[in-house]
Design a protein around this motif. Structure first.
Motif, PDB file in Angstrom:
ATOM      1  N   GLY A  93       0.800  -1.227   0.000  1.00  8.97           N
ATOM      2  CA  GLY A  93       0.000   0.000   0.000  1.00  8.97           C
ATOM      3  C   GLY A  93       0.823   1.262   0.000  1.00  8.97           C
ATOM      4  N   ARG A  94       2.130   1.150   0.278  1.00 11.24           N
ATOM      5  CA  ARG A  94       2.983   2.330   0.243  1.00 11.24           C
ATOM      6  C   ARG A  94       3.395   2.630  -1.210  1.00 11.24           C
ATOM      7  N   THR A  95       4.037   3.777  -1.408  1.00  9.96           N
ATOM      8  CA  THR A  95       4.353   4.223  -2.763  1.00  9.96           C
ATOM      9  C   THR A  95       5.844   4.441  -2.923  1.00  9.96           C
ATOM     10  N   ILE A  96       6.415   3.854  -3.985  1.00  8.92           N
ATOM     11  CA  ILE A  96       7.803   4.083  -4.360  1.00  8.92           C
ATOM     12  C   ILE A  96       7.819   4.563  -5.808  1.00  8.92           C
ATOM     13  N   ARG A  97       8.452   5.717  -6.015  1.00 14.18           N
ATOM     14  CA  ARG A  97       8.522   6.296  -7.365  1.00 14.18           C
ATOM     15  C   ARG A  97       7.137   6.404  -7.998  1.00 14.18           C
ATOM     16  N   ARG A  98       6.170   6.862  -7.211  1.00 12.78           N
ATOM     17  CA  ARG A  98       4.784   7.069  -7.646  1.00 12.78           C
ATOM     18  C   ARG A  98       4.065   5.771  -8.000  1.00 12.78           C
ATOM     19  N   ARG A  99       4.620   4.623  -7.613  1.00  7.30           N
ATOM     20  CA  ARG A  99       3.939   3.337  -7.820  1.00  7.30           C
ATOM     21  C   ARG A  99       3.512   2.779  -6.475  1.00  7.30           C
ATOM     22  N   LYS A 100       2.224   2.477  -6.363  1.00  2.00           N
ATOM     23  CA  LYS A 100       1.700   1.837  -5.168  1.00  2.00           C
ATOM     24  C   LYS A 100       2.116   0.368  -5.195  1.00  2.00           C
ATOM     25  N   ILE A 101       2.785  -0.085  -4.139  1.00  2.00           N
ATOM     26  CA  ILE A 101       3.403  -1.407  -4.189  1.00  2.00           C
ATOM     27  C   ILE A 101       2.624  -2.432  -3.379  1.00  2.00           C
ATOM     28  N   ILE A 102       2.833  -3.683  -3.766  1.00  2.00           N
ATOM     29  CA  ILE A 102       2.332  -4.839  -3.020  1.00  2.00           C
ATOM     30  C   ILE A 102       3.547  -5.677  -2.659  1.00  2.00           C
ATOM     31  N   ALA A 103       3.606  -6.161  -1.428  1.00  2.00           N
ATOM     32  CA  ALA A 103       4.736  -6.970  -0.980  1.00  2.00           C
ATOM     33  C   ALA A 103       4.221  -8.277  -0.380  1.00  2.00           C
ATOM     34  N   ARG A 104       4.983  -9.326  -0.587  1.00  2.00           N
ATOM     35  CA  ARG A 104       4.649 -10.630  -0.016  1.00  2.00           C
ATOM     36  C   ARG A 104       5.930 -11.434   0.109  1.00  2.00           C
ATOM     37  N   LEU A 105       5.867 -12.532   0.856  1.00  2.00           N
ATOM     38  CA  LEU A 105       7.024 -13.407   0.952  1.00  2.00           C
ATOM     39  C   LEU A 105       7.249 -14.087  -0.396  1.00  2.00           C
ATOM     40  N   GLU A 106       8.506 -14.227  -0.779  1.00  2.00           N
ATOM     41  CA  GLU A 106       8.811 -14.889  -2.050  1.00  2.00           C
ATOM     42  C   GLU A 106       8.334 -16.333  -1.986  1.00  2.00           C
ATOM     43  N   ARG A 107       7.684 -16.752  -3.041  1.00  2.00           N
ATOM     44  CA  ARG A 107       7.223 -18.138  -3.099  1.00  2.00           C
ATOM     45  C   ARG A 107       8.399 -19.072  -3.313  1.00  2.00           C
ATOM     46  N   GLN A 108       8.436 -20.151  -2.537  1.00  2.00           N
ATOM     47  CA  GLN A 108       9.503 -21.128  -2.674  1.00  2.00           C
ATOM     48  C   GLN A 108       9.266 -21.978  -3.917  1.00  2.00           C
ATOM     49  N   ARG A 109      10.306 -22.160  -4.689  1.00  2.00           N
ATOM     50  CA  ARG A 109      10.168 -22.959  -5.921  1.00  2.00           C
ATOM     51  C   ARG A 109      10.563 -24.413  -5.651  1.00  2.00           C
TER      52      ARG A 109
END
Length: 465
Positions: A449-465
């Motif tokens: 929900g925060r913004t970096i370089r005018r882009r609203k971001i989504i973050a999550r844990l990296e999925r294990q392959r």
């Protein structure tokens, strides 16, 4: 929520019944995403549908504001909203039928269509957001020819004469809202209007900064919608500028600051009521204002560098005040520092004191000599922690993101200790940040929900392959 509406917002709200019935609409509105909300709210029931239900075509510059309004309008309805600056980001989600509403430029949509990843046959509604702000509308030919005849089409424009070609070709039998009678036009505003170009800053902060520069003895802030009024009121709550904020009301005043782009009729009412009218607009709104007034003046808001310079100047001024005042307290302070001056450069001592003063914290003392320290952790692994996890963030090289952006947000905004931040990998459309495993989920939740370089971001844990 309060129901105050200006003529702009009332006119925008008139769209809702026609849109809800599935009719085609041409809406003549200023190029501001706030006027999309009634139409998007009328389409919110589509969020329950399967696959792509809504395609919004907008310029790249308008994508963040359109995405924000769409998320607000569909907040309670569910569905997945995706704003895509490039086809790569949307390919997988569209192929998995996980996107309910897609916001992108015509060029991005055409690229997706070329890869057979844009299911136009399942999109009941296509909304064209101010085509006059696009670099080129030629991509529409390829998009619209694949659109089923029964699909709903909505056009927002601030230039009805230029949009007539699109309306005649793609929106037959459309309900037209806000266009002047054919062959008529409003008189040009003779009074000079001061324009403030607002980009990459929230509207409340922009209004506060404008008032700080103008220093009005009296005035009023005008808004078109209640959401803007609320944002401005919140921003001015701790400001020394005691300026009332209205929604839709126009009364005589020495200064009127319009926080929303007004429709032509309201723009003329505001100009007539104000000794000085200041209009805040995104950069793509400038051509609209040029067509309304005979003269435009500009007011430049301070940038981040100006804010830093002002802060530093205030701090230097405070130090000068202490030096000029002198007194026994200053003498005692100098006496306490004298032993340091014997083996340290006084300039470096002053720098260290300044850092302590501005950070309001002391560095941890060095440990007493003891057993040898354990080996330093490998580069990229947070110090002092065993297991680490990578957090996936939806901002990368294409968005202009840098490792410094992530470090600043993590340390300054989320208070993550710098030593807990491991390797930061920048990819084309996303980034991976290494963090302690026991902190990673909380940090991912806080980043979303925060913004970096005018882009609203989504973050999550990296999925294990």
């Amino acid at each position: 929520m309060e129901k105050e509406l200006s003529r702009d917002a009332t006119r925008a709200a008139d769209i809702e019944p026609t849109v809800a019935r599935g009719g085609n609409v041409v809406a003549v509105m200023p190029p501001s995403a706030v006027y999309l909300k009634p139409a998007l709210a009328a389409l919110s029931h589509r969020a329950e549908g399967e696959g792509l239900q809504l395609l919004v075509l907008a310029s790249d510059a308008m994508l963040p504001s359109v995405e924000h309004v769409l998320n607000e309008a569909w907040r309670d309805a569910g569905g997945t909203v995706l704003a895509a600056r490039a086809a790569g980001r949307a390919l997988n989600l569209l192929n998995q039928e996980r996107v309910t509403a897609l916001v992108c430029s015509p060029d991005t949509a055409l690229a997706l269509l070329a890869r057979s990843s844009l299911p136009l046959d399942s999109a009941p509604t296509v909304l064209l957001a101010w085509p006059e702000t696009w670099d080129d509308d030629s991509a529409l030919i390829g998009l619209m020819q694949d659109l089923p005849a029964e699909a709903q089409r909505i056009l927002y424009t601030a230039a009805p004469r230029q949009a007539e070609r699109l309306a005649e070709r793609y929106l037959r039998k459309a309900f037209v809202l806000g266009a002047p009678p054919h062959g008529t036009s409003l008189p040009v505003i003779e009074q000079s209007i001061t324009v403030v170009s607002v980009s990459g800053i929230d509207i409340g902060t922009a209004v506060r900064q404008a008032l700080d520069l103008l220093q009005p003895t009296s005035g009023v802030v005008w808004t078109a919608v209640a959401e803007t009024k609320s944002a401005v009121v919140d921003a001015l709550a701790k400001s020394p500028n005691d300026v009332p904020v209205t929604c839709g009301e126009v009364a005589p005043a020495k200064l009127i600051v319009a926080a929303d782009l007004p429709i032509p009729e309201d723009l003329r009412r505001l100009a007539a009521a104000a000794d000085r009218l200041v209009v805040l607009t995104p950069p793509w709104g400038l051509p609209y204002l040029v067509g309304q007034a005979s003269a435009l003046a500009t007011l430049q808001l301070p940038g981040a560098a100006d804010e830093v310079d002002r802060t530093l100047a205030k701090q230097r001024s405070r130090i000068e005040g202490v030096l000029e005042a002198g007194g026994s307290d200053l003498d005692r302070a100098i006496n306490a520092l004298t032993p340091l001056f014997e083996h340290r450069d006084p300039t470096l001592v002053a720098g260290a004191l300044y850092r302590l003063w501005t950070t309001e914290s002391l560095p941890e003392p060095k440990p007493m000599p003891g057993p040898p320290s354990p080996p330093a952790p490998r580069k990229g692994r947070p110090a002092g922690h065993g297991r680490s996890t990578k957090v996936f963030v939806t901002a990368g090289k294409k968005d202009g993101a840098t490792p410094a952006d992530f470090v600043a947000m993590l340390t300054r905004d989320l208070k993550v200790p710098p030593e807990h931040i491991g390797k930061i990998e920048l990819r084309e459309t996303f980034s991976l940040i290494e963090l302690p495993a026991d902190e990673a989920q909380a940090v991912a939740d806080a980043l979303t929900g925060r913004t970096i370089r005018r882009r609203k971001i989504i973050a999550r844990l990296e999925r294990q392959r």
